[in-house]
Scaffold this motif. Sequence first.
Motif, PDB file in Angstrom:
ATOM      1  N   ARG A  43      14.397  -4.819  -1.038  1.00 11.95           N
ATOM      2  CA  ARG A  43      15.049  -4.945   0.265  1.00 11.95           C
ATOM      3  C   ARG A  43      15.040  -3.611   1.014  1.00 11.95           C
ATOM      4  N   ARG A  44      15.184  -2.524   0.292  1.00  5.79           N
ATOM      5  CA  ARG A  44      15.184  -1.215   0.944  1.00  5.79           C
ATOM      6  C   ARG A  44      13.818  -0.900   1.542  1.00  5.79           C
ATOM      7  N   HIS A  45      12.756  -1.277   0.828  1.00  2.00           N
ATOM      8  CA  HIS A  45      11.412  -1.007   1.331  1.00  2.00           C
ATOM      9  C   HIS A  45      11.162  -1.733   2.647  1.00  2.00           C
ATOM     10  N   ARG A  46      11.679  -2.928   2.784  1.00  4.54           N
ATOM     11  CA  ARG A  46      11.459  -3.700   4.006  1.00  4.54           C
ATOM     12  C   ARG A  46      12.063  -3.010   5.227  1.00  4.54           C
ATOM     13  N   ARG A  47      13.065  -2.174   5.004  1.00  2.47           N
ATOM     14  CA  ARG A  47      13.697  -1.475   6.118  1.00  2.47           C
ATOM     15  C   ARG A  47      13.185  -0.047   6.272  1.00  2.47           C
ATOM     16  N   PHE A  48      13.056   0.675   5.157  1.00  2.00           N
ATOM     17  CA  PHE A  48      12.724   2.099   5.237  1.00  2.00           C
ATOM     18  C   PHE A  48      11.337   2.448   4.708  1.00  2.00           C
ATOM     19  N   GLY A  49      10.684   1.519   4.021  1.00  2.00           N
ATOM     20  CA  GLY A  49       9.419   1.847   3.385  1.00  2.00           C
ATOM     21  C   GLY A  49       9.645   2.633   2.098  1.00  2.00           C
ATOM     22  N   THR A  50       8.547   2.987   1.432  1.00  2.00           N
ATOM     23  CA  THR A  50       8.594   3.772   0.199  1.00  2.00           C
ATOM     24  C   THR A  50       7.621   4.932   0.332  1.00  2.00           C
ATOM     25  N   PRO A  51       8.048   6.154   0.056  1.00  4.30           N
ATOM     26  CA  PRO A  51       7.145   7.307   0.199  1.00  4.30           C
ATOM     27  C   PRO A  51       5.869   7.126  -0.616  1.00  4.30           C
ATOM     28  N   PRO A  52       4.700   7.348  -0.010  1.00  2.00           N
ATOM     29  CA  PRO A  52       3.438   7.185  -0.743  1.00  2.00           C
ATOM     30  C   PRO A  52       3.282   8.227  -1.828  1.00  2.00           C
ATOM     31  N   ALA A  53       2.539   7.858  -2.851  1.00  4.96           N
ATOM     32  CA  ALA A  53       2.335   8.741  -3.992  1.00  4.96           C
ATOM     33  C   ALA A  53       0.848   9.053  -4.141  1.00  4.96           C
ATOM     34  N   TRP A  54       0.458   9.435  -5.335  1.00  2.00           N
ATOM     35  CA  TRP A  54      -0.927   9.763  -5.655  1.00  2.00           C
ATOM     36  C   TRP A  54      -1.834   8.564  -5.383  1.00  2.00           C
ATOM     37  N   SER A  55      -2.986   8.822  -4.809  1.00  3.55           N
ATOM     38  CA  SER A  55      -3.906   7.739  -4.454  1.00  3.55           C
ATOM     39  C   SER A  55      -4.641   7.165  -5.659  1.00  3.55           C
ATOM     40  N   GLY A  56      -4.546   7.816  -6.806  1.00  3.36           N
ATOM     41  CA  GLY A  56      -5.311   7.373  -7.962  1.00  3.36           C
ATOM     42  C   GLY A  56      -4.552   6.538  -8.970  1.00  3.36           C
ATOM     43  N   TRP A  57      -3.367   6.058  -8.606  1.00  2.00           N
ATOM     44  CA  TRP A  57      -2.605   5.245  -9.554  1.00  2.00           C
ATOM     45  C   TRP A  57      -3.313   3.946  -9.902  1.00  2.00           C
ATOM     46  N   TRP A  58      -4.236   3.503  -9.050  1.00  2.00           N
ATOM     47  CA  TRP A  58      -4.966   2.277  -9.361  1.00  2.00           C
ATOM     48  C   TRP A  58      -5.783   2.437 -10.642  1.00  2.00           C
ATOM     49  N   LEU A  59      -6.171   3.674 -10.956  1.00  2.00           N
ATOM     50  CA  LEU A  59      -6.908   3.917 -12.196  1.00  2.00           C
ATOM     51  C   LEU A  59      -6.057   3.554 -13.413  1.00  2.00           C
ATOM     52  N   VAL A  60      -4.780   3.871 -13.351  1.00  2.00           N
ATOM     53  CA  VAL A  60      -3.882   3.540 -14.462  1.00  2.00           C
ATOM     54  C   VAL A  60      -3.698   2.028 -14.554  1.00  2.00           C
ATOM     55  N   VAL A  61      -3.635   1.362 -13.397  1.00  2.00           N
ATOM     56  CA  VAL A  61      -3.562  -0.101 -13.398  1.00  2.00           C
ATOM     57  C   VAL A  61      -4.811  -0.681 -14.058  1.00  2.00           C
ATOM     58  N   ALA A  62      -5.972  -0.121 -13.727  1.00  2.00           N
ATOM     59  CA  ALA A  62      -7.227  -0.600 -14.304  1.00  2.00           C
ATOM     60  C   ALA A  62      -7.274  -0.345 -15.811  1.00  2.00           C
ATOM     61  N   VAL A  63      -6.805   0.820 -16.235  1.00  2.00           N
ATOM     62  CA  VAL A  63      -6.770   1.128 -17.672  1.00  2.00           C
ATOM     63  C   VAL A  63      -5.829   0.169 -18.396  1.00  2.00           C
ATOM     64  N   SER A  64      -4.709  -0.147 -17.778  1.00  2.00           N
ATOM     65  CA  SER A  64      -3.769  -1.097 -18.380  1.00  2.00           C
ATOM     66  C   SER A  64      -4.417  -2.467 -18.544  1.00  2.00           C
ATOM     67  N   LEU A  65      -5.147  -2.885 -17.522  1.00  2.00           N
ATOM     68  CA  LEU A  65      -5.849  -4.169 -17.599  1.00  2.00           C
ATOM     69  C   LEU A  65      -6.888  -4.154 -18.711  1.00  2.00           C
ATOM     70  N   ALA A  66      -7.675  -3.083 -18.770  1.00  2.00           N
ATOM     71  CA  ALA A  66      -8.707  -2.978 -19.802  1.00  2.00           C
ATOM     72  C   ALA A  66      -8.087  -2.948 -21.196  1.00  2.00           C
ATOM     73  N   ALA A  67      -6.994  -2.213 -21.351  1.00  2.00           N
ATOM     74  CA  ALA A  67      -6.338  -2.122 -22.658  1.00  2.00           C
ATOM     75  C   ALA A  67      -5.816  -3.479 -23.107  1.00  2.00           C
ATOM     76  N   THR A  68      -5.276  -4.244 -22.175  1.00  4.84           N
ATOM     77  CA  THR A  68      -4.765  -5.571 -22.521  1.00  4.84           C
ATOM     78  C   THR A  68      -5.895  -6.501 -22.944  1.00  4.84           C
ATOM     79  N   LEU A  69      -6.995  -6.483 -22.195  1.00  2.00           N
ATOM     80  CA  LEU A  69      -8.122  -7.359 -22.526  1.00  2.00           C
ATOM     81  C   LEU A  69      -8.752  -6.962 -23.864  1.00  2.00           C
ATOM     82  N   ILE A  70      -8.962  -5.663 -24.055  1.00  2.00           N
ATOM     83  CA  ILE A  70      -9.551  -5.195 -25.315  1.00  2.00           C
ATOM     84  C   ILE A  70      -8.601  -5.472 -26.478  1.00  2.00           C
ATOM     85  N   GLY A  71      -7.311  -5.240 -26.250  1.00  2.00           N
ATOM     86  CA  GLY A  71      -6.333  -5.507 -27.299  1.00  2.00           C
ATOM     87  C   GLY A  71      -6.280  -6.970 -27.680  1.00  2.00           C
TER      88      GLY A  71
END
Length: 228
Positions: free
Chosen positions: A112-140
Amino acid sequence: MALELSSATDEIDWARVAERLLYLFPPVIGVGIVGILQDVEPGVPGLQWGLVLFSSFGYTFLSLGLAAALFLDARRVRRRPQASGHWQPNPLFNAIFALLWAPVAGVVYLFRRHRRFGTPPAWSGWWLVVAVSLAATLIGTVAAVIAVVFSLPRLLTTAVGLAGAISFGAFPVAIHQDAAYVCTRADSWRPNPGLYLGFAFLSLFVPPLQPMLAGYYLLRRRRALGVP
């Protein structure tokens, strides 16, 4: 003294404090699950109960901290009626909600707070960690199937442990942080970080949801930004 303390309190970004506390819930809960399942070295007496106690005390401590953070941030928001618009969060209600069901209370508040104030952007490479998590789950998952078929208990433990550690420790943080970045860069898609954090928490208890969520998120991200 009271005035100085109030001033110091107002200078803290309590919404970011709430985020960081929420990030710690999955690892703390994961430690408790390991203790309950007794998936530890049998030669260490008392370690299983120690893990459960650590998880219990950790969860309680985080709940108290989150309740305080939500109370203070909600109070600050209510003092800014022009900025908050029609959203006037009740500090006491959010604090009590956090004491009763901390992860859900925190996710709902950040959503609800994000809808009013937004959320400060972070590092642009966090998608890499999402991809690693996906790969780890599939391999596991593949490794776990092989371990069951060929009766390899050590491989099963390693596969489940590695995939679980990455999912509990990294995936919720990564998808929340990356969504905060994407929503400030893409015009066609503005994901709410709080919503994806909530789905990530849910996926920890509904394992099939994690690869579906990660895959869907990465696909939408590619369509919006061209990466990955």
